[in-house]
Structure formats: structure tokens, C-alpha cells
Scaffold this motif. Structure first.
Motif, PDB file in Angstrom:
ATOM      1  N   MET A   1     102.247  26.782 -69.426  1.00  0.00           N
ATOM      2  CA  MET A   1     102.861  25.944 -70.450  1.00  0.00           C
ATOM      3  C   MET A   1     103.257  26.779 -71.656  1.00  0.00           C
ATOM      4  O   MET A   1     102.616  27.776 -71.966  1.00  0.00           O
ATOM      5  CB  MET A   1     101.872  24.871 -70.907  1.00  0.00           C
ATOM      6  CG  MET A   1     101.558  23.843 -69.829  1.00  0.00           C
ATOM      7  SD  MET A   1     100.297  22.688 -70.368  1.00  0.00           S
ATOM      8  CE  MET A   1     100.096  21.752 -68.830  1.00  0.00           C
ATOM      9  N   GLY A   2     104.296  26.304 -72.357  1.00  0.00           N
ATOM     10  CA  GLY A   2     104.602  26.871 -73.655  1.00  0.00           C
ATOM     11  C   GLY A   2     103.824  26.106 -74.707  1.00  0.00           C
ATOM     12  O   GLY A   2     102.855  26.593 -75.275  1.00  0.00           O
ATOM     13  N   CYS A   3     104.259  24.869 -74.933  1.00  0.00           N
ATOM     14  CA  CYS A   3     103.694  24.101 -76.054  1.00  0.00           C
ATOM     15  C   CYS A   3     102.523  23.207 -75.659  1.00  0.00           C
ATOM     16  O   CYS A   3     101.583  23.028 -76.425  1.00  0.00           O
ATOM     17  CB  CYS A   3     104.783  23.260 -76.699  1.00  0.00           C
ATOM     18  SG  CYS A   3     105.510  22.026 -75.602  1.00  0.00           S
TER      19      CYS A   3
ATOM     20  N   PHE B   1     102.839  19.943 -75.272  1.00  0.00           N
ATOM     21  CA  PHE B   1     103.048  18.572 -75.725  1.00  0.00           C
ATOM     22  C   PHE B   1     104.474  18.068 -75.478  1.00  0.00           C
ATOM     23  O   PHE B   1     104.903  17.093 -76.102  1.00  0.00           O
ATOM     24  CB  PHE B   1     102.637  18.399 -77.192  1.00  0.00           C
ATOM     25  CG  PHE B   1     103.296  19.366 -78.146  1.00  0.00           C
ATOM     26  CD1 PHE B   1     104.503  19.046 -78.742  1.00  0.00           C
ATOM     27  CD2 PHE B   1     102.706  20.589 -78.433  1.00  0.00           C
ATOM     28  CE1 PHE B   1     105.120  19.927 -79.615  1.00  0.00           C
ATOM     29  CE2 PHE B   1     103.326  21.479 -79.312  1.00  0.00           C
ATOM     30  CZ  PHE B   1     104.537  21.147 -79.906  1.00  0.00           C
ATOM     31  N   GLY B   2     105.209  18.737 -74.600  1.00  0.00           N
ATOM     32  CA  GLY B   2     106.466  18.162 -74.136  1.00  0.00           C
ATOM     33  C   GLY B   2     107.724  18.670 -74.787  1.00  0.00           C
ATOM     34  O   GLY B   2     108.808  18.179 -74.488  1.00  0.00           O
ATOM     35  N   ALA B   3     107.618  19.667 -75.671  1.00  0.00           N
ATOM     36  CA  ALA B   3     108.803  20.080 -76.422  1.00  0.00           C
ATOM     37  C   ALA B   3     109.620  21.163 -75.725  1.00  0.00           C
ATOM     38  O   ALA B   3     110.841  21.189 -75.860  1.00  0.00           O
ATOM     39  CB  ALA B   3     108.402  20.572 -77.814  1.00  0.00           C
ATOM     40  N   CYS B   4     108.967  22.056 -74.986  1.00  0.00           N
ATOM     41  CA  CYS B   4     109.686  23.262 -74.560  1.00  0.00           C
ATOM     42  C   CYS B   4     110.262  23.175 -73.158  1.00  0.00           C
ATOM     43  O   CYS B   4     111.070  23.997 -72.783  1.00  0.00           O
ATOM     44  CB  CYS B   4     108.800  24.495 -74.677  1.00  0.00           C
ATOM     45  SG  CYS B   4     107.490  24.643 -73.451  1.00  0.00           S
ATOM     46  N   MET B   5     109.864  22.200 -72.375  1.00  0.00           N
ATOM     47  CA  MET B   5     110.299  22.038 -70.992  1.00  0.00           C
ATOM     48  C   MET B   5     109.889  23.232 -70.118  1.00  0.00           C
ATOM     49  O   MET B   5     110.498  23.497 -69.101  1.00  0.00           O
ATOM     50  CB  MET B   5     111.835  21.865 -70.890  1.00  0.00           C
ATOM     51  CG  MET B   5     112.436  20.910 -71.901  1.00  0.00           C
ATOM     52  SD  MET B   5     111.776  19.253 -71.735  1.00  0.00           S
ATOM     53  CE  MET B   5     113.010  18.521 -70.702  1.00  0.00           C
ATOM     54  N   GLY B   6     108.821  23.905 -70.510  1.00  0.00           N
ATOM     55  CA  GLY B   6     108.370  25.071 -69.757  1.00  0.00           C
ATOM     56  C   GLY B   6     107.689  24.707 -68.450  1.00  0.00           C
ATOM     57  O   GLY B   6     107.639  25.511 -67.529  1.00  0.00           O
ATOM     58  N   CYS B   7     107.131  23.511 -68.362  1.00  0.00           N
ATOM     59  CA  CYS B   7     106.289  23.159 -67.204  1.00  0.00           C
ATOM     60  C   CYS B   7     106.868  22.003 -66.399  1.00  0.00           C
ATOM     61  O   CYS B   7     106.133  21.210 -65.823  1.00  0.00           O
ATOM     62  CB  CYS B   7     104.872  22.830 -67.662  1.00  0.00           C
ATOM     63  SG  CYS B   7     104.781  21.414 -68.790  1.00  0.00           S
ATOM     64  N   SER B   8     108.184  21.913 -66.353  1.00  0.00           N
ATOM     65  CA  SER B   8     108.823  20.778 -65.679  1.00  0.00           C
ATOM     66  C   SER B   8     108.652  20.843 -64.160  1.00  0.00           C
ATOM     67  O   SER B   8     108.557  21.924 -63.583  1.00  0.00           O
ATOM     68  CB  SER B   8     110.320  20.774 -65.984  1.00  0.00           C
ATOM     69  OG  SER B   8     110.532  20.597 -67.353  1.00  0.00           O
ATOM     70  N   CYS B   9     108.616  19.678 -63.534  1.00  0.00           N
ATOM     71  CA  CYS B   9     108.658  19.621 -62.078  1.00  0.00           C
ATOM     72  C   CYS B   9     109.518  18.433 -61.663  1.00  0.00           C
ATOM     73  O   CYS B   9     109.729  17.501 -62.437  1.00  0.00           O
ATOM     74  CB  CYS B   9     107.254  19.515 -61.481  1.00  0.00           C
ATOM     75  SG  CYS B   9     106.473  17.934 -61.772  1.00  0.00           S
TER      76      CYS B   9
ATOM     77  N   ASN C   1     112.609  14.031 -63.180  1.00  0.00           N
ATOM     78  CA  ASN C   1     111.964  15.236 -63.698  1.00  0.00           C
ATOM     79  C   ASN C   1     110.816  14.858 -64.626  1.00  0.00           C
ATOM     80  O   ASN C   1     110.957  13.957 -65.441  1.00  0.00           O
ATOM     81  CB  ASN C   1     112.964  16.082 -64.484  1.00  0.00           C
ATOM     82  CG  ASN C   1     114.101  16.572 -63.606  1.00  0.00           C
ATOM     83  OD1 ASN C   1     113.950  16.692 -62.388  1.00  0.00           O
ATOM     84  ND2 ASN C   1     115.242  16.843 -64.212  1.00  0.00           N
TER      85      ASN C   1
ATOM     86  N   ARG D   1     107.474  16.476 -67.151  1.00  0.00           N
ATOM     87  CA  ARG D   1     106.810  17.606 -67.776  1.00  0.00           C
ATOM     88  C   ARG D   1     105.330  17.486 -67.462  1.00  0.00           C
ATOM     89  O   ARG D   1     104.715  16.455 -67.780  1.00  0.00           O
ATOM     90  CB  ARG D   1     107.035  17.568 -69.286  1.00  0.00           C
ATOM     91  CG  ARG D   1     108.504  17.679 -69.695  1.00  0.00           C
ATOM     92  CD  ARG D   1     108.759  17.173 -71.085  1.00  0.00           C
ATOM     93  NE  ARG D   1     108.509  15.739 -71.192  1.00  0.00           N
ATOM     94  CZ  ARG D   1     108.681  15.019 -72.296  1.00  0.00           C
ATOM     95  NH1 ARG D   1     109.112  15.584 -73.387  1.00  0.00           N
ATOM     96  NH2 ARG D   1     108.415  13.728 -72.304  1.00  0.00           N
TER      97      ARG D   1
ATOM     98  N   ARG E   1     103.148  16.561 -70.555  1.00  0.00           N
ATOM     99  CA  ARG E   1     103.265  15.290 -71.281  1.00  0.00           C
ATOM    100  C   ARG E   1     103.372  14.082 -70.349  1.00  0.00           C
ATOM    101  O   ARG E   1     102.730  13.069 -70.561  1.00  0.00           O
ATOM    102  CB  ARG E   1     104.478  15.331 -72.213  1.00  0.00           C
ATOM    103  CG  ARG E   1     104.639  14.030 -72.970  1.00  0.00           C
ATOM    104  CD  ARG E   1     105.236  14.237 -74.334  1.00  0.00           C
ATOM    105  NE  ARG E   1     105.403  12.960 -75.004  1.00  0.00           N
ATOM    106  CZ  ARG E   1     105.308  12.799 -76.308  1.00  0.00           C
ATOM    107  NH1 ARG E   1     105.042  13.829 -77.067  1.00  0.00           N
ATOM    108  NH2 ARG E   1     105.486  11.613 -76.846  1.00  0.00           N
TER     109      ARG E   1
END
Lengths: 243, 303
Positions: A208-210, A212-220, A226, A228, A231
């Protein structure tokens, strides 16, 4: 979500490379088992996302493996250390789905969130069965703590040094369950998905980046669009998962 | 009383602080944490013509004083941005919005801007030209003055709103590219986008990020941003939006002294969700410390 200062009140090794930290502070935003916190450590830019193992009043228990420099620093931290921590992250497990005989399956670092979940289900009058999977006896933790909740605990180890020899899925055959909740490494989650005979909830892990849902780093991608992991997850239901 | 107001391409901002695209979503989730109307503006998530899932995960790797990301422009596409995201943003934010647009062809930039142009509360377009050009062998539009100017001219034809071209730092001469954008009709430039980097997982002996490379952001890149804003300020007359590693009010003032009119805050929002609120709160005290009465007067003050 709240960003709060949590003070370390105990830190101990509970199994091979596995540490339990207890912290006190404002935990009012932690509302469900399966949520996580994100801890800021001096000298590291990103925070460390760690699952919630237990919450009693203003006391938080987390359990983690020391796998990198950040978690190693946490494991060595002295009582009294304060960590700025984002609390109440993630959706957590939905207790209303459990039925009367929920099955909880935790593997390795996926064991801790099962503890608060089991405790909450017992408080609701359910009779959970807990399967805890590890590689080897030296890595086993929290067997007694789970048993003290009054739940049936089945241990599996990959090398057979404790409990059933094999994987968590080898222990699922004899269990009659109404629903299941699971957390662990992705290959384990997939094996549980394929073995299970009811609906269930899966908790996923991702870099993860953040948190809490802001960076979209952990999307699936899921069947419901889609998501996160941080979040909209980390808990996804069986019906939506795309492997 | 410290005056934090600045004017960016003819639009007055209460302060120069703008959350950078990709670190603030479409704003409404941050509105659960604080009143985002305290911001100067916000630059929303990079929007493309069609929906994009982006790159496979892992997309993030930690670095000293920063992070790499390779999200890959995940966004719901311009039509859903208009029908779903902007209405949600509008309920909680009542100032001119900076619309960040990306594309993989000239036609895509043009069509995306054209579809967004009728949204009255979009104050500026911020055109991200760091994406690879699928018709140009995958080279980023932002790496040559010719293609940067070509995109600027094409977008200029479909909007009367101010166009700010967001520049890549992964070039040999960023001032030449900024001049090309100015020649093409840009109203401003913003810089810097992330610096391309890589980290390797020692256990797996492979890049941490699935895409292999990612963009470096965070406090580590502030000096690169300051240097490039300084160089571009000497090369163009159009205003500059400075960004890159901003974490404090002092960083804001440093970028403004280098030449920025407004300042975007990026990665810091991800480690401190209250970063923009905190920086805005710090500004009056830090201005007093450095004897600044009006922020608008310090742009380029280091030259």
C-alpha cells in the motif's frame, strides 16, 4: 479514520520471528474485526499497515512478523515509544453473515485478525471453529489464547511438527460450518476458496501507499468492479473475487 | 495580517496550495477528514477518455524520503468522471477545480478536454504529457519540445479555459520543453512530475514494482523540483505551478522563490492525510518569520 498517537506498553516475541505489541490510545475509530492500522515510524516514509488482533478499551494488540527494516524496528522498540497511527482503516469482517457455526481460517501472519473476530462471534453466541495454519511448530502462536475464548482450535503445520500435518485446507474436511472467514497468504486463500462449500469472506494483503484509499496503489479487479484493498477491502466476499 | 492570495492564470486562489493529481482522488473522501474548501484548488485524479484499471500490483515501493508508484492512471474514464465523480466533488468543494487530463494519443487528449470543457467549475486544465505516445513508439509526449507543443496546440483549439501543461523531469532540458508549451499556447506549466526509478526486492531478486519502473516522489525530490522551477522561470513568461516533495510551508515558499505562482502537494497527502490543511495552517507563521506580507509578491524572488 483517525490519526492518533499510540503508546507502546508491551513488546514481546511470541514465536519464531513473530512479535506482539500492545499499544494504548484513542481507538474509537476501530469498529470491526479485520480492520487494520497504519503506523508511522521514524526514518521511514511510508507507514506500516498491520492488522488489528484485539481491542480492549483503549488497548490495542497487534501481531506481526519482522520481515523488513520497519517491522524489525517495531520489534526492537522500547516500552513508552509512541507511534503516530492511522486507525480504523478498511472495512473489516461482516459478523451478520456468520450463521451459527462459522469457520475461521488463519494462516501465518493472517492469524491475528481471527482473534478479535472469534471473540466477537463468541460474544454473539455463535460457536466458531478456528483453523490456524503455520509452517512449523516454532512459528505457532496464540493457540492457548484462542482456546481461552472457548472455541475449538485446530492447528496445522506444513512439516507436521504440531497438529495436523499439511495445510489449513486439510483440516477443513471434518468441520461442519455455516460460513467461513479467512486471512492468510494468497495461495492459501485460493486453496480455501476452491475447497470451501459455503460462502465466505477473504481478507487480502497488498503493498500500500497510503492505506486509506487515496493513491490507488493497492487496487484489484473484482466481479463488482475495481476495489482498493485498503478502503473497499481488505475483506472481499467469495462471490466477487477474480483470481 | 498575512496575505496568502495568489492569482493563477487569471483566477484568484485563497492560497497557493493545491493537492496534486493522483494523491487526492476526486477530493470528496478527504472532505470526510477536513473542510477541503480551505484549499487553493485541487487537481483531480488523472482522467483519460476511456476507463483504465492501470498497472498490475505491486504498484508501490518505499524509498529513502519518498516512494515509487506505478499506478498507471487508473480512472473511471471521462464520462463517469462527469456523471459520478464531479457531482460528488461539487457537493463538498465550491471553488474552481483543476482538471488533470492524460492521453495516449493527440486525439485522446483533445476528446477528453472537449468533453470536460462544459463543466463550469473546471477552472484550469492540467495536461499531463508524461504518458507514452502509443503512435510514437511509446516515447512520452513530454520528452520532446515538438510533441509537447503539438499536444498543447491541439488542446488549445478545443478550450478557452487556461491550459497548464504538466512537465516530466525525465528530460535533458526542461526549459526547452516549457518554451515549446508556451509557444503552443499554454497559459502555464506545472512541474515536476515524478522521477523515474526502480527498486529491487533482494529476496526475489526482481523489481518490487510489477511494472518494473515507477515514479519517485516525496521530500527526496524537492531539490530537483526547486532547480527545475528556477530554470523554467528564467525561460518562460507564463506562470509556473511548482511541485515535487513539498511537505511544509517552508517548502512552498522555497518553490515560490524559485519561480512558482502556486504549489501542488503530492506524496505527502499519502503519509499525512491532513498535509494540505497543516501546510495552510503553517503559512502565516512561516510568512511572518521570513517577513513576507503577501505570498503573491515572492514568486521568482530568488532570481
Amino acid at each position: 479514520m483517525k490519526d492518533v498517537r499510540l503508546k507502546l506498553i508491551s513488546n514481546r516475541k511470541i514465536a519464531e520471528n513473530t512479535y506482539e505489541s500492545r499499544l494504548v490510545g484513542d481507538l474509537s475509530d476501530i469498529t470491526a474485526a479485520g480492520q487494520f492500522v497504519n503506523i508511522k515510524l521514524d526514518g521511514f516514509y511510508l507507514r506500516r499497515p498491520i492488522s488489528v488482533c484485539d481491542v480492549v478499551g483503549d488497548e490495542l494488540t497487534i501481531i506481526y512478523k519482522a520481515v523488513g527494516r520497519g517491522t524489525e524496528m517495531m520489534a526492537r522498540a522500547e516500552v513508552g515509544t509512541e507511534w503516530l497511527t492511522l486507525t480504523g482503516l478498511g472495512n473489516g469482517y461482516d459478523l451478520s453473515k456468520s450463521g451459527e457455526r462459522p469457520l475461521l481460517i488463519g494462516g501465518g501472519a493472517g492469524v491475528p485478525p481471527m482473534y478479535l473476530l472469534a471473540k466477537k462471534l463468541v460474544a454473539l453466541g455463535k460457536t466458531p471453529t478456528v483453523i490456524l495454519g503455520f509452517n512449523t511448530k516454532a512459528e505457532v502462536f496464540y493457540k492457548e489464547e484462542f482456546e481461552a475464548l472457548g472455541v475449538k482450535v485446530i492447528i496445522t503445520t506444513a512439516d507436521g511438527s504440531e497438529g495436523i500435518c499439511g495445510f489449513v485446507t486439510d483440516a477443513m474436511d471434518g468441520v461442519d460450518y455455516s460460513y467461513f472467514y479467512t486471512c492468510g497468504p494468497e495461495p492459501m486463500l485460493k486453496a480455501v476458496y476452491n475447497k470451501s462449500t459455503t460462502s465466505g469472506s477473504f481478507s487480502f494483503e497488498e503493498r500500500m501507499g497510503c492505506g486509506f484509499g487515496a493513491c490507488m496503489g493497492c487496487s484489484c479487479e473484482t466481479k463488482y468492479g475495481n476495489k482498493r484493498i485498503c478502503r473497499d477491502g481488505p475483506v472481499l466476499v467469495k462471490e466477487e473475487i477474480i483470481w | 495580517m498575512a496575505n496568502t492570495k495568489v492569482t493563477l492564470c487569471g483566477i484568484e486562489l485563497d492560497n497557493p496550495i493545491i493537492p496534486a493529481s493522483g494523491t487526492f482522488g476526486f477530493g470528496y473522501e478527504f472532505a470526510e477528514l477536513y473542510d477541503i474548501n480551505i484549499l487553493g484548488s485541487l487537481s483531480f485524479k488523472g482522467t483519460t477518455l476511456n476507463p483504465r484499471f492501470g498497472n498490475p500490483t505491486p504498484r508501490i515501493a518505499e524509498c529513502p524520503s519518498g516512494m515509487l508508484n506505478a499506478v498507471g492512471l487508473q480512472n473511471p474514464g471521462v464520462d463517469r468522471v462527469k456523471s459520478e465523480e464531479l457531482p460528488k466533488l461539487r457537493r463538498v468543494f465550491h471553488k474552481p477545480i483543476m482538471a488533470n487530463v492524460s492521453g495516449f494519443s493527440r486525439e485522446e487528449y483533445v476528446e477528453t478536454v472537449r468533453r470536460l470543457d462544459d463543466e463550469a467549475d473546471i477552472g484550469w486544465f492540467e495536461i499531463n504529457i508524461s504518458c507514452p505516445n502509443v503512435h510514437g513508439g511509446g516515447m512520452s509526449f513530454g520528452t520532446s519540445p515538438e510533441s509537447a507543443e503539438e499536444i498543447t496546440r491541439a488542446v488549445r483549439e478545443v478550450t478557452k479555459k487556461p491550459i497548464i501543461i504538466k512537465l516530466s523531469p525525465n528530460v535533458t532540458d526542461i526549459a526547452a520543453i516549457a518554451k515549446a508549451c508556451e509557444a503552443g499556447g499554454a497559459d502555464g506549466v506545472s512541474l515536476i512530475n515524478t522521477l523515474m526509478g526502480m527498486r529491487i526486492d533482494l529476496r526475489r531478486r526482481a523489481p518490487i514494482i510489477k511494472n518494473k519502473t515507477g515514479g519517485y516522489s516525496g521530500p527526496a525530490i524537492l531539490p530537483v523540483a526547486v532547480r527545475m522551477v528556477y530554470q523554467v522561470y528564467e525561460a518562460v513568461k507564463i506562470p509556473i505551478v511548482g511541485m515535487g516533495g513539498v511537505a511544509t510551508a517552508e517548502d512552498v515558499i522555497e518553490l515560490m522563490l524559485a519561480g512558482a505562482t502556486a504549489v501542488e502537494v503530492g506524496a505527502e497527502n499519502l503519509v499525512n492525510p491532513f498535509a494540505c490543511r497543516d501546510i495552510i495552517a503553517q503559512l502565516p507563521e512561516v510568512m511572518a518569520k521570513y517577513r513576507i506580507n503577501s505570498l503573491a509578491e515572492i514568486t521568482g524572488g530568488a532570481h
